[in-house]
Design an enzyme around this catalytic site. Structure first.
Site, PDB file in Angstrom:
ATOM      1  N   ALA A 234      13.193  -5.341   4.224  1.00  0.00           N
ATOM      2  CA  ALA A 234      12.157  -4.684   4.422  1.00  0.00           C
ATOM      3  C   ALA A 234      11.660  -4.943   5.924  1.00  0.00           C
ATOM      4  CB  ALA A 234      10.950  -5.189   3.655  1.00  0.00           C
TER       5      ALA A 234
ATOM      6  N   GLU B 100      10.285 -13.815   9.031  1.00  0.00           N
ATOM      7  CA  GLU B 100      10.093 -12.678   9.762  1.00  0.00           C
ATOM      8  C   GLU B 100      10.085 -13.232  11.339  1.00  0.00           C
ATOM      9  OE1 GLU B 100       8.162  -9.637  10.211  1.00  0.00           O
ATOM     10  OE2 GLU B 100       8.608 -10.157  12.401  1.00  0.00           O
TER      11      GLU B 100
ATOM     12  N   GLY C  61      11.721  -2.278   8.299  1.00  0.00           N
ATOM     13  CA  GLY C  61      11.334  -1.084   8.592  1.00  0.00           C
ATOM     14  C   GLY C  61      11.876  -0.092   8.198  1.00  0.00           C
ATOM     15  N   ARG C  62      11.470   1.303   8.845  1.00  0.00           N
ATOM     16  CA  ARG C  62      12.286   2.709   8.437  1.00  0.00           C
ATOM     17  C   ARG C  62      12.428   3.414   9.628  1.00  0.00           C
ATOM     18  NH1 ARG C  62      11.870   3.947   3.052  1.00  0.00           N
ATOM     19  NH2 ARG C  62      11.935   6.191   3.617  1.00  0.00           N
TER      20      ARG C  62
ATOM     21  N   HIS D 174     -27.384  -0.560  -5.004  1.00  0.00           N
ATOM     22  CA  HIS D 174     -27.285  -1.866  -5.242  1.00  0.00           C
ATOM     23  C   HIS D 174     -27.002  -2.316  -6.720  1.00  0.00           C
ATOM     24  CE1 HIS D 174     -27.879  -6.142  -5.379  1.00  0.00           C
ATOM     25  NE2 HIS D 174     -28.757  -6.011  -6.002  1.00  0.00           N
TER      26      HIS D 174
HETATM   27  P1  FAD Z   1       9.238  11.529   3.034  1.00  0.00           P
HETATM   28  O1  FAD Z   1       8.304  11.002   2.195  1.00  0.00           O
HETATM   29  O2  FAD Z   1      10.285  10.627   3.467  1.00  0.00           O
HETATM   30  O3  FAD Z   1       9.858  13.063   2.552  1.00  0.00           O
HETATM   31  C1  FAD Z   1      10.945  13.722   3.334  1.00  0.00           C
HETATM   32  C2  FAD Z   1      11.580  14.496   2.248  1.00  0.00           C
HETATM   33  O4  FAD Z   1      12.654  15.420   2.882  1.00  0.00           O
HETATM   34  C3  FAD Z   1      12.400  13.780   1.164  1.00  0.00           C
HETATM   35  O5  FAD Z   1      12.110  14.217  -0.061  1.00  0.00           O
HETATM   36  C4  FAD Z   1      13.818  14.115   1.562  1.00  0.00           C
HETATM   37  O6  FAD Z   1      14.784  14.332   0.492  1.00  0.00           O
HETATM   38  C5  FAD Z   1      13.809  15.499   2.265  1.00  0.00           C
HETATM   39  N1  FAD Z   1      14.732  15.881   3.276  1.00  0.00           N
HETATM   40  C6  FAD Z   1      14.897  15.145   4.095  1.00  0.00           C
HETATM   41  N2  FAD Z   1      16.090  15.840   4.777  1.00  0.00           N
HETATM   42  C7  FAD Z   1      16.282  16.912   4.234  1.00  0.00           C
HETATM   43  C8  FAD Z   1      17.224  18.291   4.571  1.00  0.00           C
HETATM   44  N3  FAD Z   1      17.981  18.231   5.427  1.00  0.00           N
HETATM   45  N4  FAD Z   1      16.857  19.210   3.732  1.00  0.00           N
HETATM   46  C9  FAD Z   1      16.173  19.001   2.554  1.00  0.00           C
HETATM   47  N5  FAD Z   1      15.328  17.931   2.307  1.00  0.00           N
HETATM   48  C10 FAD Z   1      15.382  17.040   3.119  1.00  0.00           C
HETATM   49  N6  FAD Z   1       2.306   5.181   3.152  1.00  0.00           N
HETATM   50  C11 FAD Z   1       1.043   5.181   2.708  1.00  0.00           C
HETATM   51  O7  FAD Z   1       0.453   5.857   3.370  1.00  0.00           O
HETATM   52  N7  FAD Z   1       0.616   4.444   1.884  1.00  0.00           N
HETATM   53  C12 FAD Z   1       1.515   3.277   1.234  1.00  0.00           C
HETATM   54  O8  FAD Z   1       0.739   2.942   0.511  1.00  0.00           O
HETATM   55  C13 FAD Z   1       2.878   3.501   1.255  1.00  0.00           C
HETATM   56  N8  FAD Z   1       3.512   2.643   0.682  1.00  0.00           N
HETATM   57  C14 FAD Z   1       4.911   2.617   0.940  1.00  0.00           C
HETATM   58  C15 FAD Z   1       5.694   1.832   0.174  1.00  0.00           C
HETATM   59  C16 FAD Z   1       7.043   1.721   0.315  1.00  0.00           C
HETATM   60  C17 FAD Z   1       7.983   0.848  -0.716  1.00  0.00           C
HETATM   61  C18 FAD Z   1       7.435   2.780   1.248  1.00  0.00           C
HETATM   62  C19 FAD Z   1       9.198   2.845   1.440  1.00  0.00           C
HETATM   63  C20 FAD Z   1       6.670   3.630   2.287  1.00  0.00           C
HETATM   64  C21 FAD Z   1       5.418   3.409   1.764  1.00  0.00           C
HETATM   65  N9  FAD Z   1       4.571   4.458   2.617  1.00  0.00           N
HETATM   66  C22 FAD Z   1       3.260   4.448   2.434  1.00  0.00           C
HETATM   67  C23 FAD Z   1       5.098   5.329   3.669  1.00  0.00           C
HETATM   68  C24 FAD Z   1       5.098   6.814   3.039  1.00  0.00           C
HETATM   69  O9  FAD Z   1       5.859   6.694   1.875  1.00  0.00           O
HETATM   70  C25 FAD Z   1       5.748   7.738   3.993  1.00  0.00           C
HETATM   71  O10 FAD Z   1       5.132   7.641   5.066  1.00  0.00           O
HETATM   72  C26 FAD Z   1       5.888   8.999   3.747  1.00  0.00           C
HETATM   73  O11 FAD Z   1       6.344   9.433   2.376  1.00  0.00           O
HETATM   74  C27 FAD Z   1       6.304  10.124   4.703  1.00  0.00           C
HETATM   75  O12 FAD Z   1       6.014  11.519   4.363  1.00  0.00           O
HETATM   76  P2  FAD Z   1       7.189  12.312   4.885  1.00  0.00           P
HETATM   77  O13 FAD Z   1       6.663  13.691   4.104  1.00  0.00           O
HETATM   78  O14 FAD Z   1       7.213  12.479   6.420  1.00  0.00           O
HETATM   79  O15 FAD Z   1       8.660  12.056   4.629  1.00  0.00           O
HETATM   80  P1  AMP Z   2       7.576  -3.044   9.041  1.00  0.00           P
HETATM   81  O1  AMP Z   2       8.125  -2.183  10.122  1.00  0.00           O
HETATM   82  O2  AMP Z   2       5.922  -3.087   9.137  1.00  0.00           O
HETATM   83  O3  AMP Z   2       8.014  -3.004   7.625  1.00  0.00           O
HETATM   84  O4  AMP Z   2       8.081  -4.471   9.489  1.00  0.00           O
HETATM   85  C1  AMP Z   2       9.251  -5.017   9.564  1.00  0.00           C
HETATM   86  C2  AMP Z   2       9.400  -6.339  10.009  1.00  0.00           C
HETATM   87  O5  AMP Z   2      10.507  -6.736   9.807  1.00  0.00           O
HETATM   88  C3  AMP Z   2       8.822  -6.359  11.507  1.00  0.00           C
HETATM   89  O6  AMP Z   2       7.689  -7.546  11.539  1.00  0.00           O
HETATM   90  C4  AMP Z   2      10.252  -7.153  12.115  1.00  0.00           C
HETATM   91  O7  AMP Z   2       9.709  -8.069  13.259  1.00  0.00           O
HETATM   92  C5  AMP Z   2      10.979  -7.965  11.054  1.00  0.00           C
HETATM   93  N1  AMP Z   2      12.511  -7.999  11.321  1.00  0.00           N
HETATM   94  C6  AMP Z   2      13.294  -7.189  11.754  1.00  0.00           C
HETATM   95  N2  AMP Z   2      14.483  -7.697  11.787  1.00  0.00           N
HETATM   96  C7  AMP Z   2      14.479  -8.925  11.207  1.00  0.00           C
HETATM   97  C8  AMP Z   2      15.360 -10.240  11.062  1.00  0.00           C
HETATM   98  N3  AMP Z   2      16.652  -9.857  11.496  1.00  0.00           N
HETATM   99  N4  AMP Z   2      14.829 -11.223  10.599  1.00  0.00           N
HETATM  100  C9  AMP Z   2      13.609 -11.333  10.448  1.00  0.00           C
HETATM  101  N5  AMP Z   2      12.579 -10.431  10.562  1.00  0.00           N
HETATM  102  C10 AMP Z   2      13.086  -9.204  10.978  1.00  0.00           C
END
Ligand code: FAD
Ligand code: AMP
Length: 478
Positions: free
Chosen positions: A276, A211, A278-279, A451
């Site tokens: 992992a 991290e 971030g997104r 309880h």
């Molecule tokens: P998304 O779920 O990303 O859905 C977007 C949809 O839009 C997708 O199906 C995609 O194909 C479609 N799309 C995109 N562009 C287009 C287009 N131009 N035309 C047609 N379709 C399109 N969140 C929680 O709250 N609890 C959790 O425990 C949790 N765990 C997670 C674990 C992992 C490993 C990951 C990756 C994410 C997790 N999240 C969790 C986050 C959560 O999945 C997202 O916040 C949530 O899915 C967002 O919903 P959304 O509808 O905005 O987008």
């Molecule tokens: P999250 O956005 O909660 O999934 O967290 C992603 C984590 O990845 C953050 O805490 C960042 O600081 C960490 N991170 C991003 N780039 C790097 C890198 N090059 N090496 C180590 N950690 C990283």
């Protein structure tokens, strides 16, 4: 003539599918465009959450927790099982079946509610038109009174760790590992990194989490972060803070990960590496140049407090807009926007969105941390109750962690709740409801809790805010 809808939703993740169902329930003629297809080219609904996010990750966490229980905890109950082993492909198959059932369920809900599914990729054009590039070829332009963009997010990739089939994986690949890696590297100690690290540590992998930041879980209350760091370490996760990954090298079936920390250049060798970090919002090809929808400096679609974009009648929700990337935040925005379109003055309480990390024990929180409130100069009182003092937690052999409630010292209003515990993710809902209703700690103190339940820890933490906890010594005498 082009088809015309009251509402066209782009994306069928938890933001989009919920918005579409709500809009249809309100009598609006609604379509939802979705481009996600499975390996048989069938459209699948549910987005990241159902396909590669919340649900599959929790399925693996649950399987591996049960394995851990059988392997390491049952003996405390006097249960002897002999050798316990994990059939990893069977675990993955169970996860896939859950995903299949749930995504199929959304398709059923679309039918039941009369949502028209448009299978293909949507693009927002000017004048609230949406172009759909159909899954099976061809394009169609549909007219919409209102457009809801719910295109979600995709994993961030970093140049030092380019994805490599079977070796360097993003969160999607991490859900498909079919053999326990001996050595697993994880880049990023965020929610996803810790959950995936936990899955494989429980199955015996040596897990190293790198991290870049110096602070562990900086967005959490410090009491939670400290407790979690200690527990995860005990569980075998080697979490290295201040470790920034600078490069990777794949040699045969091994990955050398180079990173820098306070001591200089370091490296580890692993059998698999999960990235992992971030997104990011997913907007590629989504917006025609002249559609008028604007992005902010970080690439999110700019919206106001009620998810209106810069174009009247065009809304955006979920991961593609500001705020925490959480499924329940996306869904509630979907409901709010459908209601607004229907003519209600809907709004959403962004101060009351819970967060959960599904490690064991789980971490869950809502509202502000002690550190944030102190920095704002708010006078607070804090009540804490450890699960070690809970009869039910003891009976369940699940006594790690605590409930911490923070309230305004003058008004007694609850401002935050932070829980570490086996069932923290379920318990936090009680604090969310209390805060949503503007409750004081006195409201919780006067509530009758059954309880023996672990929920009694919420009652006791509320009592502890006034030094009246019964089953633990209070900090100071009044
Ligand atoms: P998304 O779920 O990303 O859905 C977007 C949809 O839009 C997708 O199906 C995609 O194909 C479609 N799309 C995109 N562009 C287009 C287009 N131009 N035309 C047609 N379709 C399109 N969140 C929680 O709250 N609890 C959790 O425990 C949790 N765990 C997670 C674990 C992992 C490993 C990951 C990756 C994410 C997790 N999240 C969790 C986050 C959560 O999945 C997202 O916040 C949530 O899915 C967002 O919903 P959304 O509808 O905005 O987008
Ligand atoms: P999250 O956005 O909660 O999934 O967290 C992603 C984590 O990845 C953050 O805490 C960042 O600081 C960490 N991170 C991003 N780039 C790097 C890198 N090059 N090496 C180590 N950690 C990283």
């Amino acid at each position: 003539m082009s088809q015309k809808f009251d509402v066209v939703v782009i994306g069928a993740g938890p933001g989009g599918y919920v918005a579409a169902i709500r809009a249809a329930q309100l009598g609006l003629n609604t379509a939802c465009v979705e481009k996600w297809v499975n390996d048989q080219n069938q459209t699948v609904l549910g987005g990241t959450c159902l396909n590669v996010g919340c649900i599959p990750s929790k399925a693996l966490l649950d399987s591996t927790h049960k394995f851990h229980m059988a392997h390491s905890e049952f003996k405390a109950h006097g249960i002897h099982t002999g050798d316990v082993s994990m059939d990893v492909p069977a675990m993955i198959k169970r996860k896939d079946q859950i995903v299949k059932n749930l995504t199929g369920g959304i398709a059923g809900l679309f039918k039941a509610n009369g949502v028209t599914l448009l299978e293909g990729t949507g693009k927002v054009l000017a004048n609230k038109q949406v172009e759909v590039s159909k899954k099976d070829g061809g394009t169609e332009v549909v007219d919409a009174e209102n457009v809801i963009i719910a295109a979600g997010s995709v994993p961030v990739n970093i140049p030092p760790a380019p994805l490599t089939e079977g070796l360097i994986l993003d969160n999607e690949g991490a859900l498909e590992i079919t053999e326990t890696p001996k050595r697993l590297g994880v880049i990023g100690a965020g929610v996803i990194g810790l959950e995936m690290g936990s899955v494989w540590a429980r199955l015996g992998s040596e897990v190293t989490v790198l991290e870049a930041m110096e602070e562990f879980l900086p967005f959490c209350d410090k009491d939670l972060a400290k407790d979690a760091q200690k527990t995860l370490k005990k569980q075998g996760l080697d979490i290295r803070l201040g470790a920034r990954v600078t490069g990777t090298e794949v040699k045969g079936q091994e990955v050398t990960v180079k990173y820098t920390d306070a001591k200089g250049e370091q490296e580890i060798v692993v059998d698999k590496l999960i990235v992992a970090v971030g997104r990011r919002p997913y907007t590629e090809g989504l917006l025609a140049g002249d559609c008028g929808v604007q992005l902010d400096e970080r690439g999110f679609i700019s919206v106001d407090g009620q998810c209106r974009t810069s174009v009247p009648g065009v809304y955006a929700i979920g991961d593609v807009v500001r705020g925490p990337m959480l499924a329940h935040k996306a869904s509630e925005e979907g409901i709010m926007v459908a209601d607004i379109i229907h003519g209600h003055k809907a709004q959403m309480n962004y101060d009351c969105i819970p967060g959960i990390i599904y490690t064991h024990p789980e971490l869950a929180w809502v509202g502000k941390t002690e550190q944030e409130l102190k920095a704002e100069g708010v006078k607070i009182k804090v009540g804490k109750f450890p699960f070690a003092a809970s009869g039910r937690a003891m009976a369940s052999h699940d006594t790690e962690g605590f409930v911490k409630i923070i309230a305004d010292e003058e008004t007694d209003r609850i401002l935050g709740c932070h829980i570490v515990g086996g069932q923290a993710g379920e318990l936090i809902a009680q604090a969310v409801i209390a805060m949503e209703f503007g409750s004081s700690t006195e409201d919780l103190q006067l509530t009758v809790f059954a309880h023996p339940t672990v929920s009694e820890a919420i009652h006791e933490a509320a009592l502890a805010c006034d030094n009246h906890a019964i089953h633990v010594a209070n900090r100071k005498k009044r």
